[in-house]
Motif scaffolding. Structure first.
Motif, PDB file in Angstrom:
ATOM      1  N   UNK A  18       1.260  12.881  12.255  1.00  0.00           N
ATOM      2  CA  UNK A  18       2.311  12.226  11.824  1.00  0.00           C
ATOM      3  C   UNK A  18       2.407  12.234  10.583  1.00  0.00           C
ATOM      4  N   UNK A  19       3.845  12.122  10.121  1.00  0.00           N
ATOM      5  CA  UNK A  19       3.893  11.890   8.720  1.00  0.00           C
ATOM      6  C   UNK A  19       2.955  10.807   8.223  1.00  0.00           C
ATOM      7  N   UNK A  20       2.312  11.135   7.224  1.00  0.00           N
ATOM      8  CA  UNK A  20       1.288  10.349   6.472  1.00  0.00           C
ATOM      9  C   UNK A  20       1.607   8.935   6.130  1.00  0.00           C
ATOM     10  N   UNK A  21       0.973   8.133   5.480  1.00  0.00           N
ATOM     11  CA  UNK A  21       1.067   6.849   5.091  1.00  0.00           C
ATOM     12  C   UNK A  21       2.734   6.842   4.796  1.00  0.00           C
ATOM     13  N   UNK A  22       3.307   7.781   4.454  1.00  0.00           N
ATOM     14  CA  UNK A  22       4.856   7.655   4.267  1.00  0.00           C
ATOM     15  C   UNK A  22       5.459   7.970   5.264  1.00  0.00           C
ATOM     16  N   UNK A  23       4.910   8.355   6.335  1.00  0.00           N
ATOM     17  CA  UNK A  23       5.812   9.370   7.199  1.00  0.00           C
ATOM     18  C   UNK A  23       6.054   8.622   8.523  1.00  0.00           C
ATOM     19  N   UNK A  46      12.376   9.713   9.868  1.00  0.00           N
ATOM     20  CA  UNK A  46      11.587   8.937   9.461  1.00  0.00           C
ATOM     21  C   UNK A  46      10.597   9.270   8.380  1.00  0.00           C
ATOM     22  N   UNK A  47      11.136   9.893   7.538  1.00  0.00           N
ATOM     23  CA  UNK A  47      10.587   9.963   5.929  1.00  0.00           C
ATOM     24  C   UNK A  47      10.145   8.624   5.206  1.00  0.00           C
ATOM     25  N   UNK A  48       8.823   8.150   4.887  1.00  0.00           N
ATOM     26  CA  UNK A  48       8.520   7.115   4.104  1.00  0.00           C
ATOM     27  C   UNK A  48       9.181   7.272   2.730  1.00  0.00           C
ATOM     28  N   UNK A  55       8.644  -2.482  12.726  1.00  0.00           N
ATOM     29  CA  UNK A  55       7.817  -3.947  12.970  1.00  0.00           C
ATOM     30  C   UNK A  55       6.938  -4.379  12.038  1.00  0.00           C
ATOM     31  N   UNK A  56       6.365  -3.333  11.242  1.00  0.00           N
ATOM     32  CA  UNK A  56       5.084  -3.819  10.278  1.00  0.00           C
ATOM     33  C   UNK A  56       5.557  -3.100   8.916  1.00  0.00           C
ATOM     34  N   UNK A  57       5.060  -3.700   7.847  1.00  0.00           N
ATOM     35  CA  UNK A  57       5.082  -3.176   6.341  1.00  0.00           C
ATOM     36  C   UNK A  57       6.573  -2.904   6.296  1.00  0.00           C
ATOM     37  N   UNK A  58       7.134  -4.219   6.346  1.00  0.00           N
ATOM     38  CA  UNK A  58       8.727  -4.223   6.241  1.00  0.00           C
ATOM     39  C   UNK A  58       8.788  -4.240   4.848  1.00  0.00           C
ATOM     40  N   UNK A  59      10.134  -3.610   4.553  1.00  0.00           N
ATOM     41  CA  UNK A  59      10.631  -3.322   3.333  1.00  0.00           C
ATOM     42  C   UNK A  59      10.241  -1.908   2.756  1.00  0.00           C
ATOM     43  N   UNK A  60       9.506  -1.276   3.716  1.00  0.00           N
ATOM     44  CA  UNK A  60       9.234   0.133   3.286  1.00  0.00           C
ATOM     45  C   UNK A  60      10.480   0.962   3.751  1.00  0.00           C
ATOM     46  N   UNK A  90       1.058  -1.053   0.037  1.00  0.00           N
ATOM     47  CA  UNK A  90      -0.138  -0.034   0.105  1.00  0.00           C
ATOM     48  C   UNK A  90       0.858   1.282   0.089  1.00  0.00           C
ATOM     49  N   UNK A  91       1.939   1.441   1.016  1.00  0.00           N
ATOM     50  CA  UNK A  91       2.355   2.407   1.019  1.00  0.00           C
ATOM     51  C   UNK A  91       3.643   2.434  -0.380  1.00  0.00           C
ATOM     52  N   UNK A  92       3.852   1.302  -0.484  1.00  0.00           N
ATOM     53  CA  UNK A  92       4.688   1.196  -1.859  1.00  0.00           C
ATOM     54  C   UNK A  92       4.077   1.747  -3.408  1.00  0.00           C
ATOM     55  N   UNK A  93       2.847   1.947  -3.177  1.00  0.00           N
ATOM     56  CA  UNK A  93       2.360   2.390  -4.411  1.00  0.00           C
ATOM     57  C   UNK A  93       1.398   3.667  -4.134  1.00  0.00           C
ATOM     58  N   UNK A  94       1.098   3.610  -3.171  1.00  0.00           N
ATOM     59  CA  UNK A  94       0.197   5.043  -2.875  1.00  0.00           C
ATOM     60  C   UNK A  94       0.934   6.228  -1.971  1.00  0.00           C
ATOM     61  N   UNK A  95       2.381   5.960  -1.786  1.00  0.00           N
ATOM     62  CA  UNK A  95       2.975   6.669  -1.052  1.00  0.00           C
ATOM     63  C   UNK A  95       3.037   8.200  -1.252  1.00  0.00           C
ATOM     64  N   UNK A  96       2.921   8.593  -2.350  1.00  0.00           N
ATOM     65  CA  UNK A  96       2.771   9.928  -2.886  1.00  0.00           C
ATOM     66  C   UNK A  96       1.542  10.676  -2.432  1.00  0.00           C
ATOM     67  N   UNK A  97       0.863  10.014  -1.991  1.00  0.00           N
ATOM     68  CA  UNK A  97      -0.597  10.658  -1.780  1.00  0.00           C
ATOM     69  C   UNK A  97      -0.445  11.588  -0.781  1.00  0.00           C
ATOM     70  N   UNK A  98       0.288  11.551   0.453  1.00  0.00           N
ATOM     71  CA  UNK A  98       0.232  12.714   1.353  1.00  0.00           C
ATOM     72  C   UNK A  98       0.875  14.032   0.600  1.00  0.00           C
TER      73      UNK A  98
END
Length: 717
Positions: free
Chosen positions: A430-435, A157-159, A203-208, A86-94
């Motif tokens: 908090x820094x959005x889905x990317x943050x 912690x910038x996504x 801890x979660x969404x590893x790889x981002x 999800x953040x891998x593809x919609x990360x730019x949304x914020x």
């Protein structure tokens, strides 16, 4: 006519059966990537090939947005397989939404072009030292001799900070106050001069990759400023309303995967010859978990449509849907894991799948707005609704100040409050889905100028139709995929220059109590009326263009769900009773009474300094209660909008799901264990089984999935 959410069903078909171990887009592959900490490259590339990353971008900018409810379901069917995608593809949304909410048309086109080219645009707001207090941020944007600026400091912690091709950065441009920050858009040229630190593991969404960006006098041209100087926080907060909504897709997706896994396990696993799903405890846990997920699903779908229909009044709903979705789905996941018994702790099989889903879900709770920040934003708005709901004895308001009328009627009344002066919901961002974690904001700058209707005046709007048609399932000519934009896209304002904002008084920490609304204030009638409730709850139906520039930060009591429920609760209860659904009718009345009591108590607490936000957690508790009751009100109104259509696979007019959802939400709002409502819950468990058997997403309207049977478990391992 295309069925609602047909694009989501098509996407799931393209990705194949997730239960097959060899499917690279399946559950087993996701667990393996999670174990290695790998980024889901192949999965993200597949989604790129069908324009998935364009699902939040308006068609006027080359995007594929039909409606945020449609986007929500698209994201759910992808993220249920692996939330890391999800953040891998919609990360730019914020970052993009910040530009669309406050930037110029030229900037909007620039970021849209970057997204279509496959670039990632990071959003940099948080700083490690200031933590949740955004007003203490130290990263500076200083004037330079060439007429531009120099950016100095570090964002934390910038996504996708290590790999992004562009970034929106919010930095200090004045000594103090909420108008002391400005947002700038950095392109590839500017980012080439930025030092990127190594990504930090999560801890979660590893790889981002969550990495720090270090600015050492980075040159920034004056044209990079988004909106007005000093309007950075206001633009970011307005954009976060949409980001919070879309982040709930990950909550719903992880809960769907965990609950489906638990359901299939408990139906196949026997204890004393009886399937675990049919035992007293097993059936009750499944029913509670289902009711929690259904409640979060309905509210998310409602909020997705709300953002299109009345963006100027969406702020409260945006905060509530974030809190409800994270809390309820976390509970669903916990119950799902407990139903696996000892297998819930194994690092393979169903335990591994649920463990990953649970960790991914936990990340969502804090990646745009923290729970505390959400509850603060809700608490500030509670007193304004006390006159709307009247006394807590359940009596229908009528004729009195603040009386509720149906949204959509010419006499839609709104209670004026001190918030009108420009004070708005504060709270932690908090820094959005990317943050990552971030910033607490005091009262933000004053809202944009208002039109005669009281809604935010569109900024740089383009002429065009007010709505568009749903996208067909077949690909458009020349489109890369069947997930392309509507065959009849409408032109609309995608962005516009920001409106100058004046700072609002408040403490530097952002934790001061807001002005207390006066419940005796005279109602203000503001034409034209907001959209009818039937349109709000017409899930999957065409929507007007999304207008991020119209998102507003004021705390006026104009929420469509609350006003609608206040006006229709008693009529709805009578309708249910007339159909013989006396339990559902009683629960609807109980929800209305509880809301009236919540708002009345909040109004009293706001007038008492010793019970304010700065000195007592009481208002936060009331905000928590309001969030749950709001979800109950939305569920009741959803049934009202579809009385002859069975939601969640029920027969037309069925109220089993509604009774279960209202019973669970009322129990939680009253501080009771929802399992105490067991007598009202069996229908939710039956709906769950029915949806899985029909290969449908756990959502109100049918979304067909490609799922086959779950693999047999090896009892020897």
């Amino acid at each position: 006519m295309t069925a609602p959410f047909a694009a989501a069903a098509l996407l799931d078909e393209l990705l194949g059966d997730p239960w097959r171990p060899e499917n690279v887009y399946g559950f087993a592959a996701a667990v393996a990537r999670d174990t290695r900490g790998d980024f889901p490259h192949a999965f993200a590339a597949r989604l790129d090939s069908v324009d998935f990353p364009l699902a939040y971008l308006p068609p006027s900018l080359g995007g594929a947005l039909r409606g945020l409810d449609d986007t929500l379901q698209l994201v759910r069917v992808a993220a249920r397989r692996d939330a890391a995608v999800m953040p891998a593809t919609l990360l730019s949304c914020s970052a993009v939404m910040t530009v669309l909410a406050a930037g110029t048309p030229e900037q909007a086109k620039t970021v849209a072009d970057w997204v279509q080219e496959g670039r990632t645009i990071a959003f940099a707001l948080s700083e490690e030292r200031s933590g949740s207090d955004v007003l203490a941020g130290e990263c500076r944007l200083d004037p330079a001799r060439d007429g531009g600026f120099r950016l100095t400091g570090r964002k934390w912690l910038v996504g996708r900070g290590a790999t992004a091709g562009a970034a929106v950065v919010v930095a200090r441009t004045a000594p103090r106050g909420p108008a002391a920050f400005t947002a700038v858009l950095l392109g590839p040229r500017e980012l080439a001069r930025v030092r990127r630190q190594s990504a930090q593991p999560v801890t979660g969404m590893r790889g981002i990759d969550f990495a720090d960006l270090v600015f050492e006098g980075t040159p920034v041209p004056r044209t990079a400023v988004i909106g007005d100087m000093g309007g950075g926080l206001a633009g970011a907060m307005r954009a976060q309303q949409v980001v919070r909504l879309l982040s709930t897709a990950a909550c719903l997706a992880t809960a769907d995967t965990a609950l489906r896994t638990a359901l299939r396990f408990t139906r196949g696993r026997r204890v004393g010859g009886v399937p675990v799903a049919d035992t007293g405890n097993g059936s009750r846990e499944l029913a509670v978990a289902a009711a929690e997920l259904f409640a979060a699903d309905l509210l998310s779908l409602t909020a997705a449509r709300y953002a299109h229909l009345s963006p100027a009044t969406f702020g409260l709903c945006s905060s509530i849907v974030k809190r409800v979705a994270t809390r309820l789905t976390a509970s669903t996941l916990s119950r799902s894991r407990s139903l696996l018994g000892a297998r819930g702790v194994l690092a393979h099989g169903p335990g591994a799948m649920v463990d990953k889903a649970q960790r991914d879900n936990t990340v969502v709770e804090s990646i745009d707005t923290s729970p505390f920040g959400v509850l603060r934003a809700v608490a500030i708005q509670l007193p304004g609704y006390a006159p709307v709901f009247g006394e807590p004895n359940g009596a229908e308001p009528g004729g009195a100040v603040g009386s509720a009328v149906e949204p959509g009627s010419p006499s839609d009344g709104v209670v004026g409050s001190a918030s009108e002066s420009g004070s708005a919901p504060g709270g932690e961002m908090r820094s959005p889905m990317d943050g990552g974690p971030a910033p607490a904001i005091a009262a933000p700058p004053a809202p944009a100028p208002r039109s005669a209707s009281g809604l935010a005046a569109p900024i740089a709007s383009e002429p065009g139709s007010a709505s568009g048609l749903a996208a067909p399932i077949a690909p458009e000519p020349g489109s890369a995929s069947g997930l392309a934009v509507s065959s009849a896209p409408v032109s609309g304002s995608a962005s516009g220059p920001a409106v100058s904002s004046a700072p609002v008084s408040g403490s530097a920490s952002g934790l001061s109590a807001p002005p207390t609304p006066d419940p005796r204030a005279t109602p203000v009638v503001e034409p034209p009326p907001p959209p009818a409730l039937d349109t709000l709850f017409a899930f999957g139906a065409p929507l007007p263009d999304l207008d991020p520039a119209a998102l507003d930060l004021s705390a006026r009591p104009k929420d469509l769900v609350l006003l609608g429920f206040a006006a229709h609760a008693e009529g709805l209860a009578r309708d249910l009773a007339g159909r013989g659904e006396h339990r559902a009718a009683a629960l609807v009345r109980d929800v209305r009474t509880a809301l009236a009591d919540t708002f009345s108590t909040a109004s009293e607490a706001h007038r008492d300094r010793s019970r304010g936000l700065g000195s007592s957690p009481e208002l936060l508790d009331l905000a928590e209660r309001c969030c749950l009751l709001y979800a109950a009100a939305a569920a009741a109104l959803a049934w009202r909008a579809h009385p002859e259509r069975g939601l969640y696979g029920e027969e037309p007019g069925g109220t089993g799901w509604l009774t279960a959802v209202l019973a669970v939400l009322l129990a939680l709002a009253e501080g009771r264990d929802p399992r105490q409502a067991a007598a009202d819950l069996p229908a939710a468990a039956r709906a769950l089984t029915r949806l899985d058997a029909a290969r449908l997403l756990f959502t109100a309207f049918p979304v067909l999935l490609s799922d086959g049977p779950a693999p047999e478990e090896d009892e020897t391992t």
